[in-house]
Design an enzyme around this catalytic site. Structure first.
Site, short mmCIF file in Angstrom:
data_model
loop_
_atom_site.label_atom_id
_atom_site.label_comp_id
_atom_site.label_asym_id
_atom_site.label_seq_id
_atom_site.Cartn_x
_atom_site.Cartn_y
_atom_site.Cartn_z
N CYS A 203 0.44 -1.44 -0.19
CA CYS A 203 0.03 -0.28 0.10
C CYS A 203 1.30 1.34 0.17
CB CYS A 203 -1.18 -0.20 1.31
SG CYS A 203 -0.34 -0.37 2.55
N HIS B 93 -1.70 0.81 7.17
CA HIS B 93 -2.07 1.46 5.70
C HIS B 93 -1.81 2.47 5.69
CE1 HIS B 93 -4.66 -0.01 2.16
NE2 HIS B 93 -5.31 0.71 2.55
#
Length: 982
Positions: free
Chosen positions: A352, A909
């Site tokens: 990510c 994330h």
């Protein structure tokens, strides 16, 4: 019953994609506009793949695959091959029967969705011949029906009624003794009414005959229409359904032939589906209104079209326009395809951080333009270079390719970066800022190698220019858009001595300001001002011996895009952990750098600037857009020499050893030769060059402007090209005398492409010596007494033979290395797949664990020495206004934010919010998911998680925005003109 959807592992083989891996998904049959298609969905998401089945099936094979499971294999006419495995045998057999029916052109005899409430095969399709003849008259009604098909596919309990016969017209009759009544479904007017299966409407000819029936018959049949129990009961047996459909198909074909001979009355532009005006609005509200208006009419009014007069010419003309508009007949794209340009990047396994950075970089329009629109010769760039078929390829195809292709391109970008930075090779979570820095540095290095290695075509209009070199210099997008220069001035507090020092940056890492509880949260502007505040340091002054100095930082050159990295992590020594600081920091729309600039601060490069424009004037190393090494004192394009060190770096491994030898020998010769001897060499070589007038004219054209050292280099170059291997002092340089090993950039360009001519042209040079050059060089060699005649020539031949043997051995070693590399690559790919599975599970687990801590700690940064900027009341008010308007000089506008959700740098994330200048809207990229967001939400939602901020210079931003608006207006005007002309 034939299932419309089966699930299992899918593999596809086609000319476009090759053979794919087995992936979980489903086959779904869809019929639209009388065409049957197979839609392939993958469980991982992405755009579905659609394959036309009508008149396109070549073969259907069903094989057992395990207990009560089968594998269905479908071959299309273009040899595309689709397989779905581990399908329940019953479902697979029914799907095979359906595909066989489509293959044998028995589509109209097969039910489309019995399991979803259609309940009957009774819908009859007319023949294609009949449809073509009546299409122009029935197009308007057909368009209304087809527009509602998409939303009428999932309802249940469709009522049926008998087909009305009309003695005055050729009515439909069932086969004698069959006892089965041909049925049809009632056309529905709203999305909430009885559904129709797309493509299974009855023949329009029969529909028109039923509209001509009397009102008494219609009223008599309504109770039967609503009584669906008898019909459903009669149609529960699949064999009876299939038989009924086959017979109805035969009757339909027979009836269409009768209609062709008898002729049909033209259909009026208004029909029982509703008025022309109402049919253009397909919203639920307008459709309900149509239903109300139509239901209020009498049944005879609905069925009275057969008694209407011929349509007026105006009506016919309008119907023709509707028919000619091909948009009605185009198959509707699935909903996901409308968002094709809003699809993000797949997460390869804890990647990510890479997806967020790439989305932010790709949103920088000026950066993308500089990378793609300057004609870089991609084919000449090494395949492992980041900008070659990696970064640029992904940038070009990110909005037009499917998810699988995009995933492969992402892997190539990751591998290109991992080849240089090994920490990114695995599937562990990495820091987004570290990836950004590595990416920019590698892009810069690749562009420098490109400019050092390849000489491109001359710039148009400059072939005959004597004062500008004809070598094109490619602009590095990192330097023109992101790089800026800061000048650090060290001021001695005792004597005032100022020592300047300049430094280039791609981004700034700024500290979080220490938060004071009574004060409101600080902003990015405060952190930036803290970075540029004056500092005291211990410094020994060479002039006065003072021990204390003051350091001031000012911008010397501004960037187009300013990247700010907010240091949100603090290291806990006791726990040896990186803790994330969730301190709130206000994100302003505009920043200003006016207080950190001087009168000499250079503005950003304008959008029309390129390195080629600045090549005529010498720039300092810190100001060069690309480090292409040329000699500023040799303006003639015929004598653009590179330094020997840079030349060696630009050649491939095959010629590196030879080049090192030649460079060493040339340097030794330069040290021994004196300036007087070199002058004599110049005169003698000039005489020998007269035998070739064209070449001598080109070479002498640059002598006037050369210095003594450059004349020496030119003489060496000429002697290496002209002289044959003879007993002379130039024998040591002879291995580099072939055109492929010369110092000219043209030769450098062809060296990696084809190193073989180096071997084939050397014997030619040896066997064809120039007699005049031979005599003069021999005489000159005797005077210098550097080498002996016979030994030099023999040694040269021996050296060439040894070189050929070494080349042969290197070729063999290369082949062995390639074979070993392929084996290692296969093993690495297998290991990569295993690591990917483990990393994906780990990523999900860590994200779930850190989600509750997503806001991070709310404590202050702990920077004791970073308290707060002291602004006057007027300055504070001015900065507050500028944060919204950007009126102050050197203002920058927010265009992207990379945020981190989680409590530590090793987990959590990354997402990115970017402003799309073309769409003039903000979007949030969360790996594959893309959603629209308001700018105010970005500023408020990312104040505790914002990590990297991208700000674009206001003037550059306004120019790009204005250009985009003008382009869109021009496109609309051209489209309007085209429509009017047609």
């Amino acid at each position: 019953m034939s299932p419309l959807k089966i699930q299992g592992p899918i593999r596809i083989r086609s000319m476009q994609t090759g053979i794919t891996k087995w992936k979980e998904g489903s086959f779904e049959i869809v019929e639209k506009e009388n065409k049957v298609s197979l839609v392939v969905h993958y469980n991982t998401g992405g755009i579905p793949r659609i394959f036309q089945l009508s008149h396109n099936i070549k073969n259907v094979v069903l094989r057992p695959s395990g207990a009560k499971q089968s594998r269905l294999m479908l071959t299309l006419q273009d040899n595309s091959f689709l397989s779905i495995d581990k399908v329940p045998s019953k479902d697979a057999e029914e799907m095979r029967l359906f595909l066989d029916a489509v293959h044998q052109n028995r589509l109209n005899a097969v039910a489309m969705k019995p399991s979803q409430g259609s309940g009957s095969f009774g819908a009859i399709l007319g023949s294609r011949t009949s449809q073509k003849e009546t299409h122009r008259q029935l197009s308007y009604s057909d368009n209304q029906v087809s527009s509602k098909r998409g939303s009428l596919e999932t309802k249940d309990d469709i009522p049926f009624r008998k087909v009305l016969g009309n003695p005055g017209r050729a009515s439909i009759k069932t086969a004698a003794g069959s006892g089965i009544t041909a049925t049809r479904t009632i056309p529905s007017l709203t999305s909430t009414s009885t559904p129709l299966r797309s493509g299974l409407l009855e023949n329009r000819t029969e529909k028109r005959k039923r509209m001509l029936s009397s009102g008494s018959e219609l009223n008599e049949d309504y109770p039967k229409e609503n009584d669906s129990s008898s019909n459903n009961k009669a149609m529960t047996d699949p064999s009876r359904k299939y038989l009924t459909s086959s017979r109805e198909k035969q009757l339909s074909l027979k009836q269409s032939e009768e209609n062709r001979t008898s002729g049909l009355l033209p259909l009026q532009s208004s029909s029982f589906y509703g008025s022309r005006a109402a049919s253009k609005d397909y919203s639920p509200s307008s459709t309900n209104l149509d239903r109300t208006n139509i239901s209020s009419q009498t049944p005879s009014a609905k069925r009275s079209l057969g008694f209407l007069p011929q349509p007026a010419p105006l009506s016919v003309k309008k119907l023709r326009c509707n028919q000619d508009y091909t948009g009605w007949n185009k198959p509707r794209l699935p909903l996901s395809s409308h968002q094709q340009q809003l699809q993000g990047f797949s997460n390869l396994g804890n990647t990510c951080y890479m997806n967020a950075i790439l989305q932010s970089l790709f949103s920088l329009q000026s950066f993308a333009n500089d990378l793609l629109k300057q004609g870089i010769p991609w084919k000449k760039i090494p395949l492992n270079a980041l900008i070659s078929r990696r970064f640029a390829h992904l940038l070009v195809k990110k909005d037009i390719c499917n998810s699988e292709t995009k995933k492969d391109l992402l892997k190539k970008v990751k591998n290109a970066i991992s080849a240089t930075a090994e920490r990114f090779s695995g599937y562990m979570q990495n820091d987004a800022h570290e990836f950004l820095s590595q990416c920019l540095d590698q892009l810069k290095e690749d562009m420098e190698k490109l400019n050092k290695t390849w000489k491109t075509e001359p710039v148009p209009g400059e072939e005959n220019s004597p004062d500008v070199t004809a070598t094109r210099v490619y602009t590095c997008p990192v330097i023109t858009n992101l790089e800026f220069e800061v000048q650090h001035s060290i001021i001695c507090k005792a004597c005032g001595e100022i020592i300047p020092k300049r430094e280039q940056f791609n981004d700034l890492s700024i500290d979080l300001p220490r938060r004071k509880k009574p004060l409101p949260p600080r902003s990015i502007q405060d952190s930036l001002d803290l970075f540029f505040r004056a500092e005291e340091l211990e410094y020994s002054c060479e002039k006065c011996g003072g021990k204390c100095a003051l350091v001031r930082h000012k911008f010397n050159r501004l960037p187009r895009i300013l990247i700010l990295h907010l240091k949100r992590y603090s290291f806990n020594v006791a726990l040896s952990l990186n803790n994330k600081i969730g301190q709130q920091v206000i994100i302003p729309r505009y920043l200003t750098l006016s207080s950190h600039c001087t009168e000499n601060t250079k503005p950003p490069f304008n959008l029309g600037w390129s390195a080629q424009m600045a090549i005529s004037r010498p720039l300092k190393a810190s100001q060069m857009v690309n480090s292409c090494i040329t000699s500023p004192s040799t303006p003639s394009k015929n004598f653009t020499f590179k330094s020997k060190s840079s030349l060696a770096l630009s050649l491939d491994s095959d010629s590196e050893d030879e080049l090192k030898r030649s460079v060493a020998l040339s340097q030794r010769l330069c040290e021994i030769s004196s300036s007087e001897q070199q002058q004599e060499d110049l005169e003698k070589d000039s005489k020998s060059c007269k035998l070739e007038p064209d070449k001598s004219e080109l070479e002498n054209s640059g002598f006037d402007a050369m210095s003594e050292e450059e004349l020496l280099a030119a003489v060496l170059e000429i002697s290496k090209r002209e002289a044959s291997p003879s007993p002379s002092h130039e024998d040591d340089d002879k291995p580099t005398s072939s055109p492929d090993t010369g110092f000219a950039e043209d030769d450098i360009q062809e060296m990696p492409e084809n190193p073989d001519p180096m071997e084939t042209e050397k014997p030619k040079t040896i066997t064809e010596p120039d007699p005049a050059s031979f005599t003069e060089i021999t005489k000159d060699c005797d005077e210098n007494k550097e080498n002996k005649t016979p030994e030099g020539s023999q040694g040269e031949v021996d050296w060439l033979q040894q070189y050929d043997m070494e080349r042969e051995r290197e070729e063999q070693e290369l082949q062995q290395a390639l074979a070993q590399s392929l084996q290692e690559q296969e093993a690495w790919e297998q290991k990569e797949d295993d690591d990917l599975k483990r990393a994906t599970e780990l990523s999900l687990q860590e994200f779930n664990n850190s989600f509750l801590d997503s806001l991070g700690s709310d404590e202050d940064s702990g920077n004791e020495d970073v308290l707060d900027m002291e602004y006057t009341e007027a300055e504070a008010e001015e900065l507050k206004r500028n944060a919204e308007t950007g009126n102050l000089p050197h203002s920058y506008r927010l265009i992207s934010v990379v945020s981190h959700i989680g409590s530590t740098s090793s987990s959590g994330h990354y997402i990115s919010d970017v402003y799309d200048i073309k769409k003039q809207a903000w979007f949030t990229y969360n790996d594959l998911e893309v959603s629209k967001i308001q700018e105010a939400s970005v500023q408020s939602d990312r104040d505790r998680s914002g990590y990297i901020f991208f700000y674009m210079h206001k003037e550059i931003f306004d120019e790009l925005l204005e250009t985009e608006k003008n382009s869109q207006a021009l496109s609309m005007e051209v489209g309007k003109t085209t429509r009017q002309a047609s």
